[in-house]
Design a protein around this motif. Structure first.
Motif, PDB file in Angstrom:
ATOM      1  N   GLN A  36      -3.718  -0.240   0.412  1.00  0.00           N
ATOM      2  CA  GLN A  36      -4.341   0.694  -0.487  1.00  0.00           C
ATOM      3  C   GLN A  36      -3.217   1.445  -1.473  1.00  0.00           C
ATOM      4  O   GLN A  36      -2.089   1.495  -1.468  1.00  0.00           O
ATOM      5  CB  GLN A  36      -5.015   1.496   0.253  1.00  0.00           C
ATOM      6  CG  GLN A  36      -6.154   1.070   1.056  1.00  0.00           C
ATOM      7  CD  GLN A  36      -6.782   1.936   1.942  1.00  0.00           C
ATOM      8  OE1 GLN A  36      -6.434   2.936   2.266  1.00  0.00           O
ATOM      9  NE2 GLN A  36      -8.029   1.684   2.341  1.00  0.00           N
ATOM     10  N   ASP A  37      -3.650   2.344  -2.361  1.00  0.00           N
ATOM     11  CA  ASP A  37      -2.833   3.113  -3.166  1.00  0.00           C
ATOM     12  C   ASP A  37      -1.995   3.809  -2.484  1.00  0.00           C
ATOM     13  O   ASP A  37      -0.906   4.059  -2.623  1.00  0.00           O
ATOM     14  CB  ASP A  37      -3.719   4.215  -4.219  1.00  0.00           C
ATOM     15  CG  ASP A  37      -4.303   3.160  -5.310  1.00  0.00           C
ATOM     16  OD1 ASP A  37      -3.737   2.053  -5.631  1.00  0.00           O
ATOM     17  OD2 ASP A  37      -4.954   3.726  -6.065  1.00  0.00           O
ATOM     18  N   HIS A  38      -2.569   4.390  -1.263  1.00  0.00           N
ATOM     19  CA  HIS A  38      -1.691   5.790  -0.683  1.00  0.00           C
ATOM     20  C   HIS A  38      -1.429   5.084   0.563  1.00  0.00           C
ATOM     21  O   HIS A  38      -0.625   5.752   1.391  1.00  0.00           O
ATOM     22  CB  HIS A  38      -2.664   6.851  -0.585  1.00  0.00           C
ATOM     23  CG  HIS A  38      -2.923   7.283  -1.953  1.00  0.00           C
ATOM     24  ND1 HIS A  38      -2.078   7.728  -2.847  1.00  0.00           N
ATOM     25  CD2 HIS A  38      -4.429   7.311  -2.659  1.00  0.00           C
ATOM     26  CE1 HIS A  38      -2.529   8.294  -4.053  1.00  0.00           C
ATOM     27  NE2 HIS A  38      -4.080   8.144  -3.791  1.00  0.00           N
ATOM     28  N   ALA A  39      -1.806   4.090   1.218  1.00  0.00           N
ATOM     29  CA  ALA A  39      -1.492   3.781   2.546  1.00  0.00           C
ATOM     30  C   ALA A  39      -1.619   1.932   2.788  1.00  0.00           C
ATOM     31  O   ALA A  39      -2.058   1.377   1.863  1.00  0.00           O
ATOM     32  CB  ALA A  39      -2.510   4.145   3.556  1.00  0.00           C
ATOM     33  N   LEU A  40      -0.885   1.708   3.802  1.00  0.00           N
ATOM     34  CA  LEU A  40      -1.158   0.295   4.210  1.00  0.00           C
ATOM     35  C   LEU A  40      -1.837   0.279   5.570  1.00  0.00           C
ATOM     36  O   LEU A  40      -2.048   1.410   6.174  1.00  0.00           O
ATOM     37  CB  LEU A  40       0.162  -0.190   4.861  1.00  0.00           C
ATOM     38  CG  LEU A  40       1.331  -0.802   3.999  1.00  0.00           C
ATOM     39  CD1 LEU A  40       2.516  -1.121   4.670  1.00  0.00           C
ATOM     40  CD2 LEU A  40       0.834  -2.298   3.452  1.00  0.00           C
ATOM     41  N   VAL A  41      -2.869  -0.563   5.482  1.00  0.00           N
ATOM     42  CA  VAL A  41      -3.847  -0.625   6.754  1.00  0.00           C
ATOM     43  C   VAL A  41      -3.840  -1.843   7.601  1.00  0.00           C
ATOM     44  O   VAL A  41      -3.925  -2.928   7.138  1.00  0.00           O
ATOM     45  CB  VAL A  41      -5.448  -0.498   6.216  1.00  0.00           C
ATOM     46  CG1 VAL A  41      -6.303  -0.232   7.500  1.00  0.00           C
ATOM     47  CG2 VAL A  41      -5.369   0.833   5.477  1.00  0.00           C
ATOM     48  N   VAL A  42      -3.598  -1.850   8.942  1.00  0.00           N
ATOM     49  CA  VAL A  42      -3.401  -2.613   9.718  1.00  0.00           C
ATOM     50  C   VAL A  42      -4.353  -2.909  10.713  1.00  0.00           C
ATOM     51  O   VAL A  42      -4.873  -1.756  11.391  1.00  0.00           O
ATOM     52  CB  VAL A  42      -1.961  -2.682  10.545  1.00  0.00           C
ATOM     53  CG1 VAL A  42      -1.806  -4.117  11.524  1.00  0.00           C
ATOM     54  CG2 VAL A  42      -0.592  -2.661   9.555  1.00  0.00           C
ATOM     55  N   THR A  43      -5.232  -3.640  10.743  1.00  0.00           N
ATOM     56  CA  THR A  43      -6.424  -3.990  11.905  1.00  0.00           C
ATOM     57  C   THR A  43      -6.124  -5.032  12.760  1.00  0.00           C
ATOM     58  O   THR A  43      -5.565  -6.179  12.335  1.00  0.00           O
ATOM     59  CB  THR A  43      -7.678  -4.075  11.362  1.00  0.00           C
ATOM     60  OG1 THR A  43      -7.564  -5.312  10.399  1.00  0.00           O
ATOM     61  CG2 THR A  43      -8.273  -2.906  10.590  1.00  0.00           C
ATOM     62  N   ALA A  44      -6.275  -4.782  14.109  1.00  0.00           N
ATOM     63  CA  ALA A  44      -5.795  -5.925  15.229  1.00  0.00           C
ATOM     64  C   ALA A  44      -6.908  -6.157  16.150  1.00  0.00           C
ATOM     65  O   ALA A  44      -7.544  -5.039  16.534  1.00  0.00           O
ATOM     66  CB  ALA A  44      -4.378  -5.547  15.560  1.00  0.00           C
TER      67      ALA A  44
END
Lengths: 133, 144
Positions: A36-44
């Motif tokens: 995203q603009d402000h973050a990396l998102v990791v889902t596992a």
């Protein structure tokens, strides 16, 4: 899985094994990673894991997820047919430098880990106002 | 022919390598519309069966579990938790979403009225009771 070990054999082997004494096979969980603009998102996907059985470490730019399911042996039952084995989920990522390490947050819900890695302030996109000349 | 432990160790390794290869093939983007894999384990004791399935991130309301005679069917729908428009740039997409359905032949007829299902931490467990008339009976041998 195309190749499985003899389920009957596993059944007898696992008969008396408790959660503590289990030989766990290390598996890489499936992950989604988006930015995203402000973050990396990791889902596992870590089925059987909750907030107590997931461990996240961040060391020298290397992020390690580790999950040990706690609920994969029903008490008082013997395995008669098996498609998944007790696993230890481990996955390692190298992070870009521009992560604000102090702001990393993690949530586990229904066996899905969501990790939010905020970008450091200096790399967040900034809107530059255009002035009339 | 004589096999020692190492022979089996190398075979196990080879098997693991092949599994990894096939797992990678499955992650190919072309396969992304393949429904999520729902691996089952079946457990038993004298009075009951317990079917567990490892599937993370399900909405329990999307699950439909039915028993007909000796066949257990589990249907469900796994939806992505990310909001559309939320994903600016996708770096990796390995998790699978969509509808799935699996049926399982049970070793005996179960009492559908007494079945109980629970979804906890990404593990679905369905407890199925063995009816009295399906239990094995001991037959006494009489002396002639």
């Amino acid at each position: 899985m195309l190749f499985t070990r003899n389920p009957a054999k596993t059944a007898t082997e696992e008969r008396t094994v408790s959660n503590e004494g289990t030989q766990r096979r290390r598996r890489a969980p499936a992950v989604d990673i988006w930015e995203q603009d402000h973050a990396l998102v990791v889902t596992a996907d870590l089925p059987g894991c909750d907030e107590a059985s997931v461990e996240i470490t961040l060391e020298k730019g290397v992020l390690t997820l580790r999950g040990t399911p706690t609920s994969d042996y029903p008490e008082g039952f013997t395995l008669v047919y098996g498609e998944y084995e007790p696993a230890e989920y481990v996955r390692t990522f190298t992070l870009p430098d521009e992560i604000d390490r102090s702001g990393v947050s993690a949530v586990v819900r229904n066996g899905v880990l969501t990790l939010t890695l905020p970008k450091a302030k200096e790399v967040q996109p900034r809107r530059i106002a255009v002035k009339a000349g | 022919m004589f096999y020692d432990d190492r022979t089996f160790a190398s075979m196990e390794r080879m098997l693991a390598d092949m599994n990894r290869l096939f797992d990678q093939t499955r992650r190919d983007p072309l396969w992304s519309d393949v429904p999520p894999a729902v691996p089952f384990n079946v457990w038993a004791n004298e009075d009951a069966l317990m079917v567990t399935a490892a599937i993370a991130g399900l909405d329990p309301d999307s699950l439909h579990i039915s028993v007909a005679g000796e066949v257990l069917t589990i249907r469900g729908n796994r939806t992505s938790e990310s909001q559309s428009g939320d994903e600016r740039t996708v770096h990796r997409r390995e998790r699978r979403f969509g509808e799935f359905s699996r049926s399982l032949q049970l070793p005996y007829r179960v009492d559908a009225d007494q079945a109980e299902a629970r979804y906890n931490g990404g593990i679905l467990s369905v407890a199925l009771r063995r009816p009295e008339d399906e239990k094995p009976r001991t037959i006494a041998v009489q002396a002639a």
